[in-house]
Design a protein around this motif. Structure first.
Motif, PDB file in Angstrom:
ATOM      1  N   VAL A 202      33.713  32.215  36.869  1.00 18.34           N
ATOM      2  CA  VAL A 202      34.207  32.377  35.487  1.00 18.34           C
ATOM      3  C   VAL A 202      35.455  33.248  35.416  1.00 18.34           C
ATOM      4  N   ALA A 203      35.842  33.851  36.526  1.00 17.18           N
ATOM      5  CA  ALA A 203      36.993  34.766  36.512  1.00 17.18           C
ATOM      6  C   ALA A 203      38.303  33.999  36.408  1.00 17.18           C
ATOM      7  N   LYS A 204      39.158  34.400  35.477  1.00 20.75           N
ATOM      8  CA  LYS A 204      40.491  33.814  35.396  1.00 20.75           C
ATOM      9  C   LYS A 204      41.342  34.259  36.576  1.00 20.75           C
ATOM     10  N   ASN A 205      41.068  35.465  37.061  1.00 23.66           N
ATOM     11  CA  ASN A 205      41.760  35.986  38.235  1.00 23.66           C
ATOM     12  C   ASN A 205      40.708  36.229  39.316  1.00 23.66           C
ATOM     13  N   ALA A 206      40.534  35.280  40.209  1.00 21.24           N
ATOM     14  CA  ALA A 206      39.473  35.357  41.224  1.00 21.24           C
ATOM     15  C   ALA A 206      39.648  36.547  42.154  1.00 21.24           C
ATOM     16  N   SER A 207      40.868  37.071  42.258  1.00 24.12           N
ATOM     17  CA  SER A 207      41.099  38.190  43.175  1.00 24.12           C
ATOM     18  C   SER A 207      40.423  39.469  42.699  1.00 24.12           C
ATOM     19  N   MET A 208      40.036  39.502  41.420  1.00 24.66           N
ATOM     20  CA  MET A 208      39.352  40.697  40.910  1.00 24.66           C
ATOM     21  C   MET A 208      37.912  40.777  41.412  1.00 24.66           C
TER      22      MET A 208
END
Length: 409
Positions: A202-208
């Motif tokens: 669900v993360a828009k920024n998977a790096s987080m």
């Protein structure tokens, strides 16, 4: 009482209106001058108190995502609060058992426990890592410690990090795991892996999202590297699904995160435990299943001992009794009568009821614990709320609270 307002000043008949007016202006000017001085002094004091926090906020803004920046900001604010001269810090004495070693100016402390096992702390968070012949095994990666983790490792060895173990999925404990080599083996209980996979989906920024574990297990996993051993065990939900016991048998060190808090009461609401019954049982598991004399707890000021677990078990036992007593002694029906008539408002009644239960519980707990464990005055009401409400609705907790049955009276 409302009545006629009488004037403070009365001009004598022989004094002219102009003289009276000038006298009044002089007096008012003096009052305004004094008020201005007081306000300026207050603003100056407030600015001096807020300045360190502003500096901290500025420091964490650069090159950090919002969540990591917030965690670092909160950690630094807590550490800087020790230097403030507020009324609360002057009146609330920190128990000696809550105090830990000073943190060097570099921002972290790293010390060998024994046998190649080290602990690392910044005064708010703590973790451990193990040096082996085939590299370093890093446990967790607290966001507040961040890159200082790598600096601490470099102080004691030139070996690379080859294994990373997650205690559980919470970001404040593993949020900096991206600093470790991508080819390292990441190990976690399967519930932790599932939570991180869900976050990534669900993360828009998977790096987080911290790196997904490459090795998972259900109940037990033993990591054996040369003569170094770490045992990973899962007994079910306590603080969070997937939260494991990490044991170094050669060093007699146990790591259990967000359950035990040496010298302190737990983080609010029993450390936001997902399973209160599991949280309670974890104390017995630690004491009965592991031969340890040193505890790494994930938070706060110092390493723990076996006795710290005994003390916290006593605290939790007292809390169970106090919460059960409060649930019995405070009558929901009586509270409803006190609220009285008017439009029906069930949440108002429940609010008053919860407050009364909490007050009853806190009054029983504080006399014994406010000078024994750090944070008791600040967080006791949250622990009473969690235990009392779990004892009211959770069948397992209700059974643990000596079979006290809640009845709406």
């Amino acid at each position: 009482m409302v009545g006629k307002h009488k004037s403070i000043f009365h001009a004598p008949h022989h004094v002219s209106a102009i003289t009276f007016l000038i006298t009044g202006i002089i007096i008012l000017t003096g009052i305004l001058f004094v008020c201005t001085l007081v306000l300026n002094q207050n603003h100056t004091a407030m600015a001096q108190q807020q300045q360190p926090i502003r500096v901290v906020a500025a420091e964490v803004e650069n090159n950090e995502d919002e969540e990591t920046a917030y965690i670092k900001f909160a950690s630094q604010a807590v550490k800087q609060s020790d230097n403030s001269s507020t009324v609360s810090s002057a009146t609330i004495q920190l128990p000696e058992s809550a105090k830990g070693p000073p943190i060097p100016a570099k921002g972290y402390l790293v010390q060998q426990i024994r046998g190649g096992l080290y602990w690392l702390t910044d005064g708010a968070y703590q973790t451990m890592f193990m040096v082996t012949d085939k590299g370093v095994v890093a446990v967790d990666a607290p966001a507040t410690i961040g890159n200082n983790y790598l600096k601490a490792i470099a102080e004691v060895t030139t070996k690379p990090v080859t294994y990373v173990i997650y205690s559980h999925a919470h970001i404040d404990h593993i949020g900096a795991a991206g600093i470790f080599p991508k080819n390292a083996t990441f190990i976690a209980q399967q519930e932790t892996a599932a939570e991180l996979q869900s976050a990534k989906s669900v993360a828009k920024n998977a790096s987080m999202v911290p790196p997904i574990p490459t090795v998972t297990f259900t109940k037990n996993y033993t990591l054996q590297i040369g003569n170094q051993t770490l045992k990973l065990d899962y007994y079910g939900v306590n603080h969070l699904p997937g939260n494991i016991f990490i044991y170094a048998p050669n060093q007699k060190v146990l790591m259990l995160v967000d359950v035990l808090f040496p010298g302190w009461v737990p983080f609010p609401y029993l450390a936001i435990a997902k399973d209160v019954a599991g949280f309670i049982k974890a104390h017995d598991i630690a004491l009965n299943n592991y031969d340890f004399d040193t505890l790494v707890a994930g938070h706060l000021t110092r390493l723990g001992t076996r006795n710290d677990v005994v003390v916290q078990k006593e605290f939790v036992s007292d809390l169970e009794k106090a919460a059960a007593q409060a649930n019995q002694q405070v009558s929901f029906g009586e509270i409803a009568k006190q609220v009285g008539g008017g439009e029906p408002n069930p949440w108002l009644i429940f609010s008053k009821y919860i407050d009364a239960v909490g007050e009853n519980c806190v009054n029983n707990m504080l006399p014994k614990w406010e000078n024994r464990l750090g944070g008791a005055q600040q967080f006791m009401s949250t622990h009473c709320f969690t235990m009392a409400q779990a004892g009211r609705v959770d069948p397992t907790v209700q059974a643990l609270l000596q079979n006290n049955t809640f009845v709406y009276k």
